[in-house]
Write a protein that holds these residues in place. Structure first.
Motif, mmCIF file in Angstrom:
data_model
loop_
_atom_site.group_PDB
_atom_site.id
_atom_site.type_symbol
_atom_site.label_atom_id
_atom_site.label_comp_id
_atom_site.label_asym_id
_atom_site.label_seq_id
_atom_site.Cartn_x
_atom_site.Cartn_y
_atom_site.Cartn_z
ATOM 1 N N GLN A 67 33.628 22.919 24.440
ATOM 2 C CA GLN A 67 34.976 22.961 25.047
ATOM 3 C C GLN A 67 36.016 23.256 23.936
ATOM 4 O O GLN A 67 36.318 22.386 23.122
ATOM 5 N N VAL A 68 36.460 24.500 23.870
ATOM 6 C CA VAL A 68 37.413 24.955 22.825
ATOM 7 C C VAL A 68 38.636 25.540 23.521
ATOM 8 O O VAL A 68 38.483 26.364 24.445
ATOM 9 N N TYR A 69 39.819 25.094 23.146
ATOM 10 C CA TYR A 69 41.091 25.548 23.727
ATOM 11 C C TYR A 69 41.981 26.149 22.634
ATOM 12 O O TYR A 69 41.969 25.683 21.496
ATOM 13 N N ILE A 70 42.737 27.174 23.009
ATOM 14 C CA ILE A 70 43.689 27.814 22.094
ATOM 15 C C ILE A 70 45.060 27.734 22.746
ATOM 16 O O ILE A 70 45.253 28.215 23.859
ATOM 17 N N ASN B 141 39.349 22.130 19.329
ATOM 18 C CA ASN B 141 37.923 21.956 19.691
ATOM 19 C C ASN B 141 37.738 20.570 20.289
ATOM 20 O O ASN B 141 37.825 19.562 19.614
ATOM 21 N N LEU B 142 37.484 20.517 21.605
ATOM 22 C CA LEU B 142 37.300 19.243 22.315
ATOM 23 C C LEU B 142 35.807 18.948 22.628
ATOM 24 O O LEU B 142 35.488 18.080 23.442
ATOM 25 N N THR B 143 34.876 19.679 22.000
ATOM 26 C CA THR B 143 33.438 19.456 22.242
ATOM 27 C C THR B 143 33.027 18.096 21.710
ATOM 28 O O THR B 143 33.345 17.771 20.563
ATOM 29 N N ARG B 144 32.248 17.347 22.569
ATOM 30 C CA ARG B 144 31.833 16.005 22.189
ATOM 31 C C ARG B 144 30.616 16.072 21.255
ATOM 32 O O ARG B 144 29.842 17.008 21.263
ATOM 33 N N ALA B 145 30.492 15.016 20.513
ATOM 34 C CA ALA B 145 29.365 14.948 19.591
ATOM 35 C C ALA B 145 28.048 14.778 20.371
ATOM 36 O O ALA B 145 28.034 14.312 21.516
ATOM 37 N N ILE B 146 26.865 15.109 19.717
ATOM 38 C CA ILE B 146 25.564 15.051 20.387
ATOM 39 C C ILE B 146 25.191 13.633 20.745
ATOM 40 O O ILE B 146 24.632 13.348 21.804
ATOM 41 N N ASP B 147 25.498 12.696 19.867
ATOM 42 C CA ASP B 147 25.112 11.322 20.125
ATOM 43 C C ASP B 147 25.960 10.667 21.196
ATOM 44 O O ASP B 147 25.651 9.563 21.655
#
Length: 593
Positions: A565-568, A585-591
């Protein structure tokens, strides 16, 4: 011994219809025979066309009936002829009719030994023709077709050998085992490549070999299902049949001796001759003498059968002993030693079968002849015969021959290629003075009693009949012209083909084959199993059918990849002339997923 044929009767009647075309005359004759047969049937008497034709000829020959062969028969003549014939055919108390019926029956049912066996074999071949064609014309390829063809061969072997029914499972199994020992099913491929004649020859040879094997196994107590003991059957049947015929022959001869003695007494007493005229004593003597002759012919054939059977039993025992000596305590025997003996055994057994059928036919023929002696008891009861024989010495044929032993000293007279003997010197002189007179007297007597034509074998005198108006223009002793229908058939290729398929005229082709053969010396032969060869033994395998299966774990688990999830921000611009975007960059971590 033949009756006067219908063809000679037709020729005789055509002479009285010389003004008609041949086809029209034959049509008239057939209509006469048909009308007589219908008249007899209406009175409850069924007669054959042969008997009717013979009776018509007997009526026409009899001078007392007044038929003239010089003129064409008119309607009244035909009606008179039909009436006379029907009257004689319905006279069941007439020994003359019984004698004619006996002669017709014997002529239609008896043949010589050689002719009977030839006809018997021809009938068997014709019955097996359809089965053989099913085998020789077969083009089997598949496994099921080859198995069906092999079963047909087994059935053919059983039918041709006559050793059991092809529907009996035990017999079929025994025959199949014997056939497989000399002709395995795997050799059907080679058999199918043969020509039709070679197939027929091999089938007959296989039948004889299999028959010999089964006969040998039967003798050893290891088989022989459905095989009758023909030597034992014939050993009992021949003496029984001979004894029955001997007894019948003795009765007939004794009756003939008594009739002859009475006739001699009548000749010496003219008054007695008038009294006995209604009894038809001579006709009764003709009847019993004809019966005696037929019995002697049958007995002669049975004696020949007995001699043949005795000889064949000795040969059968010798062949079986020879075969036992060859096979004794041996696991393998060369076919060149046993096959000829198997074939000899088969031929011997076929001869036993022929003799069995021949004895049966002769026995039935003897039984049927007895039916033509019924008039004797009606005309001459025992009480009447005893009264007629009072004071008369009954002589046998042997006694009469002993009394006339001096006949050989009288000599034999030859007249027109025929030989005549006499019972006294005076009779010889009388005949020598005028032979034609006595010969004509015999012919005239035979015209009145038609049964004498066969009894005295006068066929030549009556074979060719000529109208009286033509007798003076031709030789009276003209020999009959014998005609018969015949046919011939020629095979397309009588001799086997002589073409050598391996012949080559090209020298270079011969060199190529030589090089090929030379190269084979360095090659190795490999063998494989094909669909045809694997049938030499039965194979079987067992498998388990597949089934559906599933497993269950302790807990369910899964993994998931974070979704990017990436926003500009700031892409739309603002009051400023330049655009300044900010990437977030709103991408969540893997864990954290």
């Amino acid at each position: 011994m033949e009756l006067i044929s219908r063809s000679s009767f037709f020729s005789m009647m055509r002479n009285s219809h010389t003004r008609m075309p041949p086809t029209q005359a034959e049509s008239v004759i057939k209509n006469i025979i048909r009308e007589i047969g219908q008249e007899c049937a209406a009175h409850g008497e069924i007669v054959s066309e042969t008997l009717v034709a013979f009776m018509v000829k007997a009526v026409v020959l009899d001078p007392s009936n007044g038929f003239n062969m010089d003129r064409t028969l008119i309607k009244s003549d035909v009606q008179k002829l039909v009436k006379h014939c029907v009257t004689r055919l319905l006279d069941n108390k007439n020994p003359s009719l019984d004698t004619i019926k006996m002669q017709v029956y014997f002529d239609m049912n008896y043949t010589s030994r050689e002719e009977f066996l030839e006809e018997h074999h021809r009938v068997l071949e014709s019955r097996l023709g359809s089965v053989m064609r099913e085998i020789t014309d077969n083009r089997a390829c598949a496994r099921e077709e080859l198995e069906s063809l092999y079963r047909k061969i087994v059935s053919y072997v059983l039918l041709r050998s006559g050793l059991g029914s092809p529907t009996d499972i035990k017999i079929v199994r025994e025959a199949t085992a014997a056939l497989q020992s000399v002709f395995p099913q795997a050799e059907l491929g080679t058999f199918l490549t043969l020509s039709k004649k070679d197939k027929e020859r091999q089938l007959k040879e296989l039948t004889m070999i299999v028959t010999g094997i089964r006969l040998f196994n039967r003798d050893c107590g290891k088989g022989g299902e459905g095989i009758d003991d023909l030597p034992a059957i014939l050993h009992e049947a021949i003496p029984a049949t001979t004894q029955h015929i001997d007894s019948q022959l003795q009765i007939a001869q004794e009756q003939a001796y008594r009739y002859t003695a009475i006739l001699e007494k009548v000749r010496q007493n003219p008054l007695m001759s008038v009294q006995l005229q209604p009894y038809m004593l001579k006709e009764a003597l003709y009847n019993v003498r004809q019966y005696e002759i037929f019995l002697q012919i049958i007995l002669s054939d049975i004696i020949t059968c007995a001699q043949e059977v005795e000889m064949m039993i000795k040969k059968l025992g010798a062949q079986l002993e020879q075969l036992k000596m060859i096979v004794k305590s041996k696991t393998a025997v060369p076919t060149s030693q046993v096959f000829p003996i198997f074939i000899a055994l088969s031929n011997l057994w076929t001869s036993f079968q022929d003799e069995t059928v021949l004895i049966s036919v002769l026995s039935n023929l003897t039984s049927h002849l007895e039916a033509f002696l019924g008039a004797h008891e009606l005309l001459f009861p025992e009480k009447v015969l005893r009264g007629l024989l009072d004071g008369v010495t009954v002589k046998t044929d042997v006694c009469r021959m002993r009394e006339q032993m001096g006949n050989s000293a009288i000599g034999i007279l030859k007249y027109k290629d025929k030989y005549y003997t006499f019972n006294s010197r005076d009779a010889a002189y009388s005949f020598a003075e005028n032979p034609e007179n006595y010969i004509n007297l015999i012919t005239e007597k035979a015209k009145k009693n038609a049964e004498l034509i066969q009894l005295l074998e006068l066929h030549q005198q009556f074979e060719t009949l000529i109208p009286y108006s033509q007798v003076k223009d031709v030789d009276k002793h003209i020999k009959p012209i014998t005609k018969c229908e015949s046919g011939t058939q020629t095979d397309t290729h009588i001799l086997p083909p002589t073409i050598v398929r391996s012949y080559e005229w090209n020298e270079w082709e011969l060199r190529r084959k030589a090089i090929k053969l030379a190269n084979l010396r360095q090659k190795v032969t490999h063998s494989v199993q094909t669909d045809l060869s694997h049938m030499r033994r039965e194979n079987g395998s067992q498998v388990y059918s597949s089934k559906d299966a599933s497993t269950q774990s302790m807990k369910e688990g899964s993994t998931r990849v974070p979704r990017p999830q990436v926003y500009i921000a700031g892409l739309r611009g603002g009051r400023a002339k330049t655009t300044c975007g900010v990437k977030v960059n709103l991408t969540r971590a893997i864990d954290e997923t």
